[in-house]
Design an enzyme around this catalytic site. Structure first.
Site, PDB file in Angstrom:
ATOM      1  N   GLY A 103       2.035  -2.744   5.847  1.00 27.83           N
ATOM      2  CA  GLY A 103       3.208  -3.949   5.910  1.00 27.83           C
ATOM      3  C   GLY A 103       2.584  -5.154   5.521  1.00 27.83           C
ATOM      4  N   GLY A 105       1.849  -5.920   1.899  1.00 28.05           N
ATOM      5  CA  GLY A 105       2.100  -5.976   0.732  1.00 28.05           C
ATOM      6  C   GLY A 105       0.985  -5.699  -0.166  1.00 28.05           C
ATOM      7  N   SER A 108      -0.439  -0.511   0.967  1.00 27.50           N
ATOM      8  CA  SER A 108      -0.940   0.788   1.775  1.00 27.50           C
ATOM      9  C   SER A 108      -0.109   2.057   1.814  1.00 27.50           C
ATOM     10  CB  SER A 108      -0.817   0.163   3.241  1.00 27.50           C
ATOM     11  OG  SER A 108      -0.653   1.354   4.216  1.00 27.50           O
ATOM     12  N   ALA A 110       1.650   2.874  -0.744  1.00 23.74           N
ATOM     13  CA  ALA A 110       1.368   3.804  -2.168  1.00 23.74           C
ATOM     14  C   ALA A 110      -0.239   4.384  -2.039  1.00 23.74           C
ATOM     15  CB  ALA A 110       1.492   2.875  -3.305  1.00 23.74           C
ATOM     16  N   ALA A 111      -1.028   3.654  -1.621  1.00 23.59           N
ATOM     17  CA  ALA A 111      -2.520   4.246  -1.820  1.00 23.59           C
ATOM     18  C   ALA A 111      -2.582   5.552  -0.752  1.00 23.59           C
ATOM     19  CB  ALA A 111      -3.463   3.257  -1.021  1.00 23.59           C
ATOM     20  N   ASP A 152       2.359  -0.404  -7.634  1.00 25.14           N
ATOM     21  CA  ASP A 152       1.480  -0.033  -6.295  1.00 25.14           C
ATOM     22  C   ASP A 152       0.685   1.411  -6.511  1.00 25.14           C
ATOM     23  OD1 ASP A 152       2.458  -2.065  -5.345  1.00 25.14           O
ATOM     24  OD2 ASP A 152       2.744  -1.357  -3.357  1.00 25.14           O
TER      25      ASP A 152
END
Lengths: 322, 322
Positions: A103, A105, A108, A110-111, A152
């Site tokens: 949370g 930005g 996290s 997408a990784a 991302d």
């Protein structure tokens, strides 16, 4: 089929957030915080996801795809997408351990998605092209998060730095990043990306003659910043971060807590500091010479709920030898 | 020849500071803080100036004009300029009592100069046209302060609100200002106008492609703001103040203390808040509905070294019946 751990980095937006929504370019870089995802095929007919960060286990039956809900759904969907690609359905145990604050930005989600697709496909014996890993993770993200920009998953897959413009896609930059660090500090106030994006667009619609040149300025700034990043001209890069922050303040997404952190960083020697991401809360990012980092971190710690120091991460998604 | 008291108002810049230096328009309004100047002809051959604010008396020999130094020189020069206009040299006692904080960017110096020219000319039996009062005060200011914009003496002479553009002069606006107040709060840090102006211009010279559109935006904003001020649309005026503040942050003249006051005002219900004047310190100005003013003032008092509440002042320089 074997047990595989993959990891992928988080990101920060260095320049261009908000303005990117209306076609201006943005720059994002991968940072040295990674999400680790371990995937192990099982004999069961479900995907079991354990998140160490949330200390949470959730189970997703393979034959009831439509019924999936719960916090870990994006992970299960990412794994499922890779299974479809490999054309092998199997039960999975997935273990997630991420250094990227959720949370924040910092990408996290997408990784985790990228590392999940990567590990799942390898666990099923499929060696995917990185572009394909990125695309599948994007597809999985889209199912859950609506329509992300694609920044991302690209950063998480390829690492390094990218310039992005809506409708034109990505350019991989060749950043020089030596003798400097990024310090990230959390205001402790949650972001609300959707609300912030709506507010900025409403302001732009009400005052186009005032806002259009601000967007134009932000676009020129990103072009300049990309060149400075590739030259390793940190002094001027810092100045552009400060200007960019002012433009974000002008469109109304800064707050007292953000300003406190931004100015604390600058006063203690940061080359530049700005909010990063949607604003209204969330993190600020400060560019610091290595020698000044300690002082800046210590000053930020008296005001921020979390302070992280990161480098540019050259490497994108990778298999871990664990 | 008789004893005369005149007074003239101070001002705040509502929009356009810094950008005005490079040809964009600015808006300044007279505020309900006045400088009172009493002039009494004497039999002596000197001008004696007493400042109540500084508790300071200085004496300026009429026949040694070139030797004048000291803090009160601008006052003596203003009186002397009026004497030349009246073609009567005489000793004077001048008494100054100003409500305008000195060094605040609120035009204290120009208000004193205007009131001094006005009172001196009347004391010598000369009734000057207001335009002439303003011009003589400007001439006097120029001797001491280099080349001021002319905004301050114009506002002090005519009151009300003006739009100004370098090389084009002034337009008198017809502002509606009802049910609202301006709250001014001092960061406690001194301004350094010259240094700030130089820094902003240096930034503009280094990054014209980024800064030019910011200036352009600021110019459009002032045109819009002038219309809103004449309509009494305070809600939107406040929004434009916030945008203007962001643009000033972008060109590098905001500070932690300024942001703290600006955001404190906004969080407590101000319609808009921005730094006013050169920045780097000095005052912020917040536009507040009358009903909200008390709460905003009280919140600002915990961070500011001085908080003032003012109205728009319609009346410019005037003779006081004291």
């Amino acid at each position: 089929m074997s047990r595989i751990t993959s990891s992928a980095p988080g990101k920060v937006i260095l320049f261009g957030e908000h303005f990117v929504v209306e076609g201006q370019p943005a720059i994002a870089i991968a940072v040295s915080l990674r999400a680790y995802v371990t995937v192990e095929p099982t004999q069961s007919d479900e995907i079991k996801v354990y998140s160490k960060n949330f200390d949470l286990t959730e189970t997703f039956p393979l034959n009831q795809r439509d019924s999936w809900t719960g916090k870990m759904t994006p992970v299960a969907v990412a794994a499922y997408t890779a299974m479809l690609e490999a054309d092998k359905k199997t039960g999975l145990n997935i273990h997630i351990d991420s250094q990227i604050p959720p949370g924040s930005g910092m990408g996290s989600s997408a990784a985790v998605a990228v590392a999940t697709v990567h590990a799942t496909s390898l666990a099923l014996g499929l060696q995917l092209d990185p572009r394909k890993v990125s695309d599948l993770a994007y597809e999985a993200e889209k199912v859950v998060h609506g329509k992300p920009s694609g920044i991302d998953n690209t950063i998480a897959t390829f690492g390094g730095a990218i310039a992005y413009r809506k409708g034109e896609g990505f350019i991989q930059l060749k950043p020089i990043f030596r003798g400097v660090k990024l310090v990230l500090a959390d205001t402790g106030n949650p972001r609300n990306t959707g609300e912030m994006v709506r507010r900025v667009l409403a302001l732009k619609n009400t005052y186009p003659s005032i806002l259009d040149p601000i967007y134009y300025s932000a676009g020129k700034l990103v072009v300049e910043a990309a060149q400075l990043l590739e030259k390793g001209d940190y002094e001027n890069l810092g100045i552009l971060m400060n200007i960019n922050h002012g433009l974000l303040s002008a469109v109304g997404v800064s707050t007292k807590e953000i300003e406190l952190l931004v100015h604390t960083a600058r006063e203690n020697g940061a080359l530049g500091a700005k909010l990063t991401g949607a604003g209204g809360g969330g993190y600020i990012v400060a560019l610091c010479r290595e020698n000044d980092a300690e002082k800046i971190i210590s000053a930020l710690k008296s005001h921020a709920t979390n302070v992280l120091t990161v480098n540019l991460e050259e490497e994108g998604v990778r298999k871990e030898n664990i």
